[in-house]
Design an enzyme around this catalytic site. Structure first.
Site, PDB file in Angstrom:
ATOM      1  N   ASP A   8       0.882  -1.154   0.000  1.00 32.01           N
ATOM      2  CA  ASP A   8       0.000   0.000   0.000  1.00 32.01           C
ATOM      3  C   ASP A   8       0.932   1.220   0.000  1.00 32.01           C
ATOM      4  O   ASP A   8       2.097   1.120   0.410  1.00 32.01           O
ATOM      5  CB  ASP A   8      -0.839  -0.057   1.294  1.00 32.01           C
ATOM      6  CG  ASP A   8      -1.663   1.185   1.497  1.00 32.01           C
ATOM      7  OD1 ASP A   8      -2.407   1.557   0.583  1.00 32.01           O
ATOM      8  OD2 ASP A   8      -1.544   1.803   2.581  1.00 32.01           O
ATOM      9  N   ASP A  10       0.052   5.014   0.855  1.00 35.17           N
ATOM     10  CA  ASP A  10      -0.103   6.004   1.919  1.00 35.17           C
ATOM     11  C   ASP A  10      -0.193   5.323   3.282  1.00 35.17           C
ATOM     12  O   ASP A  10      -1.078   4.503   3.503  1.00 35.17           O
ATOM     13  CB  ASP A  10      -1.360   6.834   1.648  1.00 35.17           C
ATOM     14  CG  ASP A  10      -1.279   8.196   2.287  1.00 35.17           C
ATOM     15  OD1 ASP A  10      -0.199   8.570   2.779  1.00 35.17           O
ATOM     16  OD2 ASP A  10      -2.303   8.898   2.306  1.00 35.17           O
ATOM     17  N   GLY A  45      -7.047   4.930   3.915  1.00 33.66           N
ATOM     18  CA  GLY A  45      -7.250   3.769   3.047  1.00 33.66           C
ATOM     19  C   GLY A  45      -8.590   3.742   2.331  1.00 33.66           C
ATOM     20  O   GLY A  45      -8.874   2.811   1.584  1.00 33.66           O
ATOM     21  N   ARG A  48     -11.552   8.362  -2.399  1.00 33.70           N
ATOM     22  CA  ARG A  48     -11.853   9.802  -2.261  1.00 33.70           C
ATOM     23  C   ARG A  48     -13.356  10.064  -2.056  1.00 33.70           C
ATOM     24  O   ARG A  48     -13.743  10.815  -1.156  1.00 33.70           O
ATOM     25  CB  ARG A  48     -11.360  10.535  -3.519  1.00 33.70           C
ATOM     26  CG  ARG A  48     -11.330  12.048  -3.351  1.00 33.70           C
ATOM     27  CD  ARG A  48     -10.863  12.724  -4.639  1.00 33.70           C
ATOM     28  NE  ARG A  48      -9.590  12.168  -5.103  1.00 33.70           N
ATOM     29  CZ  ARG A  48      -9.113  12.312  -6.343  1.00 33.70           C
ATOM     30  NH1 ARG A  48      -9.788  13.022  -7.226  1.00 33.70           N
ATOM     31  NH2 ARG A  48      -7.962  11.756  -6.692  1.00 33.70           N
ATOM     32  N   SER A 113      -5.065   5.382  -4.190  1.00 33.43           N
ATOM     33  CA  SER A 113      -4.932   6.797  -4.571  1.00 33.43           C
ATOM     34  C   SER A 113      -4.788   6.991  -6.073  1.00 33.43           C
ATOM     35  O   SER A 113      -3.989   6.323  -6.730  1.00 33.43           O
ATOM     36  CB  SER A 113      -3.733   7.419  -3.872  1.00 33.43           C
ATOM     37  OG  SER A 113      -3.570   8.745  -4.339  1.00 33.43           O
ATOM     38  N   ASN A 115      -3.579   9.642  -7.064  1.00 34.48           N
ATOM     39  CA  ASN A 115      -2.393  10.516  -7.122  1.00 34.48           C
ATOM     40  C   ASN A 115      -1.095   9.723  -6.925  1.00 34.48           C
ATOM     41  O   ASN A 115      -0.039  10.321  -6.699  1.00 34.48           O
ATOM     42  CB  ASN A 115      -2.493  11.591  -6.043  1.00 34.48           C
ATOM     43  CG  ASN A 115      -3.641  12.552  -6.318  1.00 34.48           C
ATOM     44  OD1 ASN A 115      -3.643  13.241  -7.341  1.00 34.48           O
ATOM     45  ND2 ASN A 115      -4.636  12.588  -5.439  1.00 34.48           N
TER      46      ASN A 115
HETATM   47  P1  B16 Z   1      -6.818  10.059  -3.728  1.00 29.97           P
HETATM   48  P2  B16 Z   1      -3.553   4.219   0.017  1.00 29.97           P
HETATM   49  C1  B16 Z   1      -5.421   6.096   0.015  1.00 29.97           C
HETATM   50  O1  B16 Z   1      -4.117   5.691  -0.309  1.00 29.97           O
HETATM   51  C2  B16 Z   1      -5.396   6.979   1.258  1.00 29.97           C
HETATM   52  O2  B16 Z   1      -5.025   6.211   2.399  1.00 29.97           O
HETATM   53  C3  B16 Z   1      -6.756   7.563   1.494  1.00 29.97           C
HETATM   54  O3  B16 Z   1      -6.725   8.435   2.613  1.00 29.97           O
HETATM   55  C4  B16 Z   1      -7.226   8.321   0.238  1.00 29.97           C
HETATM   56  O4  B16 Z   1      -8.536   8.834   0.415  1.00 29.97           O
HETATM   57  C5  B16 Z   1      -7.211   7.351  -0.943  1.00 29.97           C
HETATM   58  O5  B16 Z   1      -5.893   6.836  -1.104  1.00 29.97           O
HETATM   59  C6  B16 Z   1      -7.623   8.022  -2.230  1.00 29.97           C
HETATM   60  O6  B16 Z   1      -6.658   8.992  -2.559  1.00 29.97           O
HETATM   61  O7  B16 Z   1      -7.825  11.069  -3.310  1.00 29.97           O
HETATM   62  O8  B16 Z   1      -5.410  10.613  -3.868  1.00 29.97           O
HETATM   63  O9  B16 Z   1      -7.237   9.307  -4.972  1.00 29.97           O
HETATM   64  O10 B16 Z   1      -3.465   4.113   1.503  1.00 29.97           O
HETATM   65  O11 B16 Z   1      -4.504   3.217  -0.617  1.00 29.97           O
HETATM   66  O12 B16 Z   1      -2.208   4.238  -0.663  1.00 29.97           O
HETATM   67 MG    MG Z   2      -2.775   3.193   3.365  1.00 29.11          MG
END
Ligand code: B16
Ligand code: MG
Length: 209
Positions: A8, A10, A45, A48, A113, A115
């Site tokens: 993972d 973030d 996790g 969005r 994410s 991003n």
């Molecule tokens: P985005 P991961 C997740 O990343 C984040 O933990 C979570 O807080 C966020 O809302 C989600 O990605 C979506 O991110 O808005 O950038 O598309 O932990 O799966 O790496």
């Molecule tokens: Mg995470």
């Protein structure tokens, strides 16, 4: 036998928790909706749009407004992401990735994410992985295993041959649902279905012999 590790992003490779907090807080303040760190912890996790539903709990908005709010939050978040530098990834993480590769273990990212590539490029890790699967590849977010299944396919391995390292409950659920070996770090260590619990990423080197 373990032949791959899917990380993972973030909360595992680095943490952008504070950027998520600042970006959601700015939106919530504008809408005069209460938002604090405790609520931010519930978004870890989570995709969005599912995060937005938690932020807006108890308030009603149209789908069109919600899409605009999600975009507004993401624009703030991306400005903050531009302040990321390689120092946001600690040496334990970098050394562990290098050591796994030198042991012939395939490494991949499995992140919700959208991003992911921006984050990895800001910290100098865009080319560090054998494969990346992220929020732009999937229809179903964690706890659905889709993102990890795509990552495993891209490194040419079966789920049972891969560890998934996760910091979120939904991520451990996704790893279990996909037939992966679930390894928890951080908050996810409280999840009963984690097969291993680690404190720092280099603890993985004891699991992957
Ligand atoms: P985005 P991961 C997740 O990343 C984040 O933990 C979570 O807080 C966020 O809302 C989600 O990605 C979506 O991110 O808005 O950038 O598309 O932990 O799966 O790496
Ligand atoms: Mg995470």
């Amino acid at each position: 036998m373990i032949r791959g590790v899917i990380f993972d992003l973030d909360g595992v490779i680095l943490s952008t928790d504070d950027f998520h907090y600042q970006a959601w807080k700015k939106l919530a303040d504008r809408l005069k909706i209460p938002f604090d760190r405790e609520k931010n912890n519930r978004l870890r996790g989570v995709s969005r749009m599912a995060s937005l539903d938690i932020v807006l709990e108890g308030y009603t908005f149209s789908e069109e407004e919600k899409l605009a709010f999600a975009e507004e939050k993401n624009n703030t978040y991306r400005v903050l992401l531009n302040t990321l530098t390689p120092e946001f990834v600690n040496n334990d993480v970098r050394d562990t990735l290098d050591e796994l590769k030198s042991r012939g273990i395939k490494i991949a990212i499995g992140s919700s994410s959208k991003n992911t590539k921006l984050i990895l490029s800001r910290v100098g890790l865009l080319n560090a992985f054998n494969a990346i699967a992220d929020g732009t590849d999937i229809k179903n977010s964690k706890p659905d295993p889709e993102v990890f299944l795509i990552a495993a396919q891209r490194i040419g391995l079966e789920p049972k041959e891969c560890i998934v390292v996760e910091d979120a409950f939904a991520g451990i659920d996704a790893a279990v649902a996909g037939g992966f070996v679930p390894v928890a770090i951080g908050d996810a260590c409280a999840h009963k279905k984690a097969k291993y619990r680690i404190t720092v990423l280099s603890d993985l080197l004891k699991i992957v012999e």
